[in-house]
Design an enzyme around this catalytic site. Structure first.
Site, short mmCIF file in Angstrom:
data_model
loop_
_atom_site.label_atom_id
_atom_site.label_comp_id
_atom_site.label_asym_id
_atom_site.label_seq_id
_atom_site.Cartn_x
_atom_site.Cartn_y
_atom_site.Cartn_z
N SER A 188 2.15 -6.84 -4.03
CA SER A 188 3.39 -6.07 -3.99
C SER A 188 4.10 -5.97 -5.33
O SER A 188 4.91 -5.07 -5.53
CB SER A 188 4.33 -6.66 -2.95
N HIS A 216 1.21 -3.40 2.79
CA HIS A 216 1.51 -2.40 1.77
C HIS A 216 0.42 -1.32 1.69
O HIS A 216 0.26 -0.69 0.64
CB HIS A 216 1.70 -3.05 0.40
N LYS A 247 7.23 -1.14 7.27
CA LYS A 247 7.13 -0.45 5.98
C LYS A 247 6.79 1.02 6.25
O LYS A 247 7.64 1.77 6.71
CB LYS A 247 6.13 -1.17 5.07
C1 LIG Z 1 6.38 -7.10 4.01
C2 LIG Z 1 5.22 -7.98 4.17
C3 LIG Z 1 5.14 -8.90 5.23
C4 LIG Z 1 6.27 -9.12 6.19
O1 LIG Z 1 6.33 -8.08 7.12
P1 LIG Z 1 7.49 -8.11 8.23
O2 LIG Z 1 6.94 -7.29 9.34
O3 LIG Z 1 8.70 -7.54 7.59
O4 LIG Z 1 7.69 -9.54 8.62
C5 LIG Z 1 3.98 -9.65 5.36
N1 LIG Z 1 2.97 -9.53 4.49
C6 LIG Z 1 3.02 -8.68 3.44
C7 LIG Z 1 1.87 -8.59 2.49
C8 LIG Z 1 4.15 -7.89 3.24
O5 LIG Z 1 4.20 -7.07 2.20
#
Ligand SMILES: *Cc1c(COP(=O)(O)O)cnc(C)c1O
Length: 413
Positions: A188, A216, A247
């Site tokens: 990220s 992502h 996301k």
């Molecule tokens: C954003 C993210 C999460 C967390 O996701 P949520 O559904 O908001 O708990 C987990 N792993 C990765 C790689 C992320 O980028």
């Protein structure tokens, strides 16, 4: 007796502030979108800005079809389930969404969680024990790290995206009963996509299984948005995919694990965040069904995101910025110095472009940056305005056309 701990917490909080690491939250006064109104906690009046720091990759957070599905869900399935899945928290639509995600990703089955954080938190412990090993990328997400901590398997960390080191770690763990390789699909802070095909090759060679957290990537990476495996030509080879609904897939909340049948079956029996936490709201379920339907019918949104990403990346290179090359809508603008990253982000905000500077400890010391995130919600005019604003502020700080050494020489690392 709230006394000693109060004093210690106050001291610790003051220390966080002194080190410049205290996280203040800005408030958005509109729905999440490309064009938003933002207010800082310091009392400045709200400002209309272009948003380049959300995970709203496909612009679906406030999409009319998603909102309509949410309204519809309230009418047909109510607001909440007041139960975990295995008591009385499963509706027809929960099973329908699991089926749709499985079909979309080409997996045997899918299990829903209230967050991807929980999907990762509840993944490792039910499957692996003290005789096993997890080989995990150095830059994996906090939720993978925590999930591994809750499991008795041995942990072996390999250098970020380094296939030679992964192979070395596979050799070192040859005594384990089972081995799982765990990686983020895209990292990220860098926008690097994991080499999922090569990871699967190594897993085949050394008899390991592969887990990819595609938070992502799901919905937009790969020609039809199936994620990092599609992007790398490795569809069907990944044993376990975890991802988020928070996301690209609408941005509300929720997560899932998709993969081999026996793995998903075992998670339904033993995964603690699934067994002991309330069901995902029908609102989120029906909206996500609408999202998956939308993405199954057409690649328009991920195509638009891809062309937005290309436009921004090439515009920024032309303007003379030092960016990490790649194809992901996460675009790191390298500034190396923490204060410089913060100053430029603040100046961009004054120009109406909302971005965030990242520095130690979120990224390594001396690698401070502004992370830009593109969205299918952006129009080309938004992107061009952002590039113009970056060029104006970059000129002010005299960093255009300058590489790492020159920027560090001038501003320090
Ligand atoms: C954003 C993210 C999460 C967390 O996701 P949520 O559904 O908001 O708990 C987990 N792993 C990765 C790689 C992320 O980028």
């Amino acid at each position: 007796m709230y006394g000693r701990i109060k004093d210690d917490l106050q001291r610790e909080l003051a220390g966080i502030r002194e080190r410049g690491l205290y996280k203040e939250e800005r408030q958005i006064l509109t729905p999440q979108a490309a064009d938003i109104r933002v207010v800082y906690p310091d009392g400045d009046p709200p400002r209309q800005v272009l948003n380049f720091c959300a995970n709203n990759y496909l612009g679906l957070s406030s999409h009319p079809k998603v909102i309509e599905a949410a309204h519809d869900a309230l009418k047909t399935h109510g607001y909440g389930m007041s139960s975990v899945r295995f008591i009385c928290g499963t509706q027809d639509i929960h099973k329908e969404l699991e089926q749709k995600i499985s079909t979309f990703l080409g997996t045997d089955d899918t299990i829903l969680y209230v967050a991807c954080f929980d999907a990762n938190g509840g993944l490792f412990e039910p499957l692996l024990g003290a005789d096993d090993a997890i080989i995990t990328d150095q830059l994996n997400h906090a939720s993978i790290i925590d999930g591994i901590r809750m499991c008795k398997a041995k942990r072996s960390i390999y250098l970020n995206n380094d296939m030679a080191d992964l192979e070395q770690k596979l050799k070192e763990t040859s005594g384990a009963r089972y081995r799982m390789i765990a990686t983020d699909g895209a990292f990220s802070m860098d926008g690097t996509v994991a080499q999922v095909d090569k990871i699967c090759d190594l897993a085949d060679k050394y008899d390991a299984i592969v887990m990819v957290d595609d938070s992502h990537c799901t919905g937009f990476m790969g020609k039809t948005g199936r994620g990092s495996a599609e992007h790398c030509g490795a569809m069907g080879r990944v044993d376990v995919i975890t991802s988020t609904l928070g996301k690209a897939l609408g941005g509300s909340s929720g997560g899932f694990t998709a993969g081999r049948q026996e793995i998903i079956d075992m998670l339904r029996q033993r995964s603690r965040p699934y067994l002991f936490s309330n069901t995902v709201s029908p609102i989120v379920i029906k909206s996500t069904i609408a999202v998956i339907d939308l993405l199954s019918r057409s690649t328009d949104l991920r195509d638009k995101l891809e062309s937005n990403t290309t436009r921004f990346r090439s515009g920024m290179v032309q303007a003379g910025f030092d960016i990490k090359p790649g194809e992901h809508p996460i675009v790191p603008i390298m500034l190396y110095n923490a204060k410089l990253a913060q100053d430029i982000a603040r100046d961009l905000y004054a120009e109406g472009v909302y971005v965030v500077g990242f520095f130690f400890p979120v990224v390594a010391k001396g690698l401070a940056r502004i992370r830009v995130q593109l969205s299918a919600g952006h129009e080309t005019s938004h992107i061009d305005r952002a590039i113009d604003a970056f060029a104006k502020i970059g000129a002010k700080y005299e960093i255009l056309g300058k590489g790492k050494e020159e920027i560090i020489e001038r501003y320090g690392a």
